[in-house]
Design an enzyme around this catalytic site. Sequence first.
Site, PDB file in Angstrom:
ATOM      1  N   LYS A  22      -1.549  -1.611   7.860  1.00  0.00           N
ATOM      2  CA  LYS A  22      -0.532  -0.576   7.629  1.00  0.00           C
ATOM      3  C   LYS A  22      -1.101   0.538   6.759  1.00  0.00           C
ATOM      4  CE  LYS A  22       2.689  -0.841   4.227  1.00  0.00           C
ATOM      5  NZ  LYS A  22       2.710   0.472   3.544  1.00  0.00           N
ATOM      6  N   ASN A  23      -1.769   0.160   5.677  1.00  0.00           N
ATOM      7  CA  ASN A  23      -2.229   1.183   4.723  1.00  0.00           C
ATOM      8  C   ASN A  23      -3.436   1.966   5.228  1.00  0.00           C
ATOM      9  OD1 ASN A  23      -0.165   0.520   3.084  1.00  0.00           O
ATOM     10  ND2 ASN A  23      -1.395  -0.485   1.499  1.00  0.00           N
ATOM     11  N   ARG A  93       7.425   6.695   2.119  1.00  0.00           N
ATOM     12  CA  ARG A  93       6.770   7.510   1.086  1.00  0.00           C
ATOM     13  C   ARG A  93       5.421   8.048   1.532  1.00  0.00           C
ATOM     14  NH1 ARG A  93       7.967   7.454  -4.072  1.00  0.00           N
ATOM     15  NH2 ARG A  93       5.780   7.932  -4.445  1.00  0.00           N
ATOM     16  N   CYS A 117      10.811   4.664  -6.468  1.00  0.00           N
ATOM     17  CA  CYS A 117      11.338   3.613  -5.613  1.00  0.00           C
ATOM     18  C   CYS A 117      11.463   2.361  -6.450  1.00  0.00           C
ATOM     19  CB  CYS A 117      10.469   3.409  -4.380  1.00  0.00           C
ATOM     20  SG  CYS A 117       8.916   2.631  -4.736  1.00  0.00           S
ATOM     21  N   ARG A 122       6.422   6.272  -9.319  1.00  0.00           N
ATOM     22  CA  ARG A 122       5.495   6.719  -8.279  1.00  0.00           C
ATOM     23  C   ARG A 122       5.421   8.236  -8.123  1.00  0.00           C
ATOM     24  NH1 ARG A 122       5.720   2.546  -3.286  1.00  0.00           N
ATOM     25  NH2 ARG A 122       3.539   3.173  -3.071  1.00  0.00           N
ATOM     26  N   ASP A 306      -0.552  -5.592  -4.000  1.00  0.00           N
ATOM     27  CA  ASP A 306       0.205  -5.944  -2.790  1.00  0.00           C
ATOM     28  C   ASP A 306       0.162  -7.436  -2.463  1.00  0.00           C
ATOM     29  OD1 ASP A 306       0.980  -3.343  -2.470  1.00  0.00           O
ATOM     30  OD2 ASP A 306      -0.348  -2.891  -0.788  1.00  0.00           O
ATOM     31  N   VAL A 328      -0.517  -2.257 -12.077  1.00  0.00           N
ATOM     32  CA  VAL A 328      -0.545  -1.041 -11.247  1.00  0.00           C
ATOM     33  C   VAL A 328       0.819  -0.340 -11.235  1.00  0.00           C
ATOM     34  CG1 VAL A 328      -1.019  -0.098  -8.945  1.00  0.00           C
ATOM     35  CG2 VAL A 328      -2.412  -1.990  -9.829  1.00  0.00           C
ATOM     36  N   ARG A 398       8.688  -3.229   7.871  1.00  0.00           N
ATOM     37  CA  ARG A 398       7.846  -2.062   7.581  1.00  0.00           C
ATOM     38  C   ARG A 398       6.379  -2.456   7.580  1.00  0.00           C
ATOM     39  NH1 ARG A 398       8.471  -0.033   2.288  1.00  0.00           N
ATOM     40  NH2 ARG A 398       6.614   1.004   3.003  1.00  0.00           N
TER      41      ARG A 398
END
Length: 419
Positions: A22-23, A93, A117, A122, A306, A328, A398
């Site tokens: 995804k990223n 985002r 969020c 962020r 993550d 983070v 997502r």
Amino acid sequence: MDKLLITGGSILKGQVDIAGAKNSVLPLMAATLLTDEVVELSNIPHLQDVTYAIQLLSGFGVDVCLTERMTVKFQANDLTSVEASYAIVKSMRASILALGPLLAKQGEAKVALPGGCTIGARPVNIHLDGLRAMGADITVEDGFIHAKADRLKGTTFEMHPVTVTGTENLMMAAVLAEGEMVLKNAACEPEVVDLAEFLNAMGAQVSGAGTSEIRIQGVEKLHGVEYAVVADRIEAGTYMVAAAITGGCVRVNHVNVEHLQLITEKLIQAGAEVTVGSDWIEVDMQGRSPVPVNIETAPYPDFPTDMQAQFLALNAVANGDSTVIETVFENRFMHVPELLKMKADIQLDGRCATVKGVQNLVGATVSATDLRASACMVLAALVAKGDTLIEQVHHIDRGYERIEEKLGSLGATIKRLHA
Ligand code: UD1
């Protein structure tokens, strides 16, 4: 909204194919804005965020065409708009990634300001400061970032803190800029490297990706390319933890084993036997309960934020105590109150969770509060006694493709309840 119903207690066994990241696919899709020619991306994951990204690009007038399974062609030769509405930015985002490429190629971009969020404020100040340093004129008004530039100019820019999408945005802005851009304290994530390789395949001159200093020599134009998205290390890591938490044995296929080195080490510490192949990893827990592992998140190559929520679930049922520290994001423990509903024993103190492993979690109705928190709930539900109903699963969709199918094929008792 859909819900997931999971009956705990199954020991997961089998193999699972890991999708494209995804990223990685999101910045790659944004980068298709940088050329008039056709770009064909394969190994595209079947995710809600990809659907949002297609909507975003279509809104600019990009021609998007699904060719075969997991392959999509993009052509951005006839853009009709440079504006991304709040509706799309709020849904995803990562829409902010359109800012750099639009500005570089079209000389203008208007992107709604992403708000905070659930996991933190962020801000996007580094994205904007970097573009300003390259000569862009940027105003933030009425909820929109409005950026204009004739031709961006390369410069030296240092980012604090390390930002993944910030690095990507500035890299994409710099590929068509005049002169050389030096990005210092750049993110080293594999997805940044994937973007650099993709841009180079389009004719860009990017070097140093994967280190903290990236150099980009601007070129006049980029060309079309065919490119396969790198494997999703977070999806892979999540299924590896699923094996460990259920005492099972799962092999994740089509992965880049280097990207999973630290996750693999932590799972060995947790008591798993791990076999690593050329593009697969097998995690075999042989029915054992996990040994607790301390976690502290930090930018790559350290432990990924993550994967924090998934390891918190693992520690919640481990034989002993552990600490999980999040460095983070400032508020990435939304899964803790949900785990408490399932009778976990966790104390939260700011960015540190102290976990006392319990013998059993107990099924409950819980909420998926963000993408990775939702993975935590799924993992906890797999070992809980009885049924767990997970609400708000749109967060899962997502970032995890066909999660109920993939877990079901490994032996989990999981059902999607449609709204
Ligand atoms: C990306 C990933 C996300 C992952 C995160 C950290 C994508 C699409 N998302 O998010 O899955 O959890 O990296 O690995 O790739 N910051 C600022 N100012 C900025 C930008 C960031 O202060 O302009 C701060 C953030 O608030 C955060 C930290 O920097 O505390 C890291 O955030 P960042 O790396 O930017 O996360 P994303 O790129 O949004």
